[in-house]
Motif scaffolding. Structure first.
Motif, PDB file in Angstrom:
ATOM      1  N   UNK A   1      40.114  39.417  40.351  1.00 13.83           N
ATOM      2  CA  UNK A   1      39.325  38.779  41.413  1.00 13.83           C
ATOM      3  C   UNK A   1      40.207  37.842  42.220  1.00 13.83           C
ATOM      4  N   UNK A   2      39.843  37.643  43.463  1.00 17.56           N
ATOM      5  CA  UNK A   2      40.514  36.657  44.333  1.00 17.56           C
ATOM      6  C   UNK A   2      42.027  36.774  44.194  1.00 17.56           C
ATOM      7  N   UNK A   3      42.532  37.968  44.483  1.00 19.89           N
ATOM      8  CA  UNK A   3      43.955  38.230  44.272  1.00 19.89           C
ATOM      9  C   UNK A   3      44.842  37.231  45.008  1.00 19.89           C
ATOM     10  N   UNK A   4      45.974  36.952  44.390  1.00 25.42           N
ATOM     11  CA  UNK A   4      46.981  36.059  44.953  1.00 25.42           C
ATOM     12  C   UNK A   4      48.297  36.828  45.072  1.00 25.42           C
ATOM     13  N   UNK A   5      49.175  36.337  45.946  1.00 27.23           N
ATOM     14  CA  UNK A   5      50.449  37.035  46.167  1.00 27.23           C
ATOM     15  C   UNK A   5      51.245  37.129  44.855  1.00 27.23           C
ATOM     16  N   UNK A   6      51.096  36.154  43.996  1.00 26.84           N
ATOM     17  CA  UNK A   6      51.795  36.154  42.716  1.00 26.84           C
ATOM     18  C   UNK A   6      51.298  37.220  41.753  1.00 26.84           C
ATOM     19  N   UNK A   7      50.180  37.866  42.086  1.00 18.45           N
ATOM     20  CA  UNK A   7      49.678  38.948  41.239  1.00 18.45           C
ATOM     21  C   UNK A   7      50.418  40.262  41.508  1.00 18.45           C
ATOM     22  N   UNK A   8      51.227  40.288  42.557  1.00 21.54           N
ATOM     23  CA  UNK A   8      51.972  41.502  42.891  1.00 21.54           C
ATOM     24  C   UNK A   8      52.906  41.858  41.749  1.00 21.54           C
ATOM     25  N   UNK A   9      52.767  43.084  41.264  1.00 22.63           N
ATOM     26  CA  UNK A   9      53.546  43.552  40.106  1.00 22.63           C
ATOM     27  C   UNK A   9      53.165  45.002  39.856  1.00 22.63           C
ATOM     28  N   UNK A  10      53.836  45.602  38.888  1.00 19.59           N
ATOM     29  CA  UNK A  10      53.416  46.913  38.386  1.00 19.59           C
ATOM     30  C   UNK A  10      52.574  46.680  37.138  1.00 19.59           C
ATOM     31  N   UNK A  11      51.373  47.214  37.151  1.00 19.19           N
ATOM     32  CA  UNK A  11      50.474  47.066  36.006  1.00 19.19           C
ATOM     33  C   UNK A  11      50.539  48.357  35.188  1.00 19.19           C
ATOM     34  N   UNK A  12      50.973  48.198  33.939  1.00 16.52           N
ATOM     35  CA  UNK A  12      51.196  49.333  33.050  1.00 16.52           C
ATOM     36  C   UNK A  12      50.095  49.413  32.002  1.00 16.52           C
ATOM     37  N   UNK A  13      49.692  50.612  31.714  1.00 19.80           N
ATOM     38  CA  UNK A  13      48.725  50.866  30.651  1.00 19.80           C
ATOM     39  C   UNK A  13      49.411  51.734  29.598  1.00 19.80           C
TER      40      UNK A  13
END
Lengths: 114, 113
Positions: free
Chosen positions: A80-92
């Motif tokens: 929620x309420x994404x921030x620029x610092x959330x930029x990344x590769x999300x791995x499962x």
């Protein structure tokens, strides 16, 4: 056979928006894991599911992050309420059981928050 | 605080040479030490793993050496090949599988033909 599938492969979103990232684990795997990998870094643990329940969510950075696995198979990571610092590769990743077996990673979802 | 420290950050090796990557940890509760190989645009893939009850494990050209007293472990790639060019991550956890793995920062290996 099919591996861990993550969709979308890329997601660009505006700061403040809500995003959902999907993970389809290998069929029959009861354990599912989410990791986040920033550029030039190793993956960082976010959350682990055993079946439908979150057995360990100690890696979630704050309450903007949430994940579900309602039927013990597909999982969705919600931010929620994404921030620029959330930029990344999300791995499962998924594994047959929690311990003693190899975990297989998907190719990841590259999230860019602009 | 980085739980697992990895070096070097990058490594260039001639084809046929030996590639060596080192890792160190502090938490003595860790009892599972895997190495992962990652190609660009792909997720990490488990290469080889060791538990602290043995000092060495070998699988093909890949060997893990483990020094429990020094809290260090290393990956040796013998007869390195251009196809080995990738980023390698060491990791540690209190259990096997992928629950709460602490990864190193990675080593980008380039094997020159």
């Amino acid at each position: 056979g099919a591996g861990v599938s993550q969709t979308p492969s890329n997601k660009v979103t505006e700061k403040g928006k809500y995003v959902e990232l999907r993970c389809d684990p290998i069929s029959g795997h009861t354990a599912l894991y989410w990791y986040r990998q920033s550029l030039g870094q190793g993956p960082e643990f976010l959350i682990y599911f055993q079946g439908t329940g979150a057995a360990d969510d100690s890696g979630l950075p704050n309450d903007r992050f949430f994940a579900v696995r309602p039927e013990g198979s597909v999982s969705t990571l919600k931010i929620q309420r994404t921030e620029r610092g959330d930029s990344a590769v999300y791995l499962c990743a998924s594994s047959l059981t929690r311990g003693g077996t190899e975990a297989f990673f998907g190719q990841g979802t590259r999230l860019t928050v602009v | 605080q980085q739980q697992v420290k990895q070096s070097p950050q990058s490594l260039i090796v001639q084809k046929g040479g030996i590639s060596i990557i080192n890792c160190a940890y502090e938490n003595t509760a860790f009892d599972y030490f895997p190495w992962y190989q990652q190609f660009p645009g792909k997720g990490p893939a488990l290469l080889i793993a060791i538990r602290p009850d043995v000092s060495e494990k070998k699988e093909g050209r890949f060997t893990i050496s483990f020094n429990k007293s020094a809290k260090q472990f290393s990956l040796h790639i013998m007869d390195s090949q251009p196809g080995d060019s990738a980023t390698y991550f060491c990791a540690a956890s209190i259990s096997s599988g992928a629950n709460n793995l602490f990864f190193g920062t990675g080593t980008r290996l380039t094997v020159i033909p």
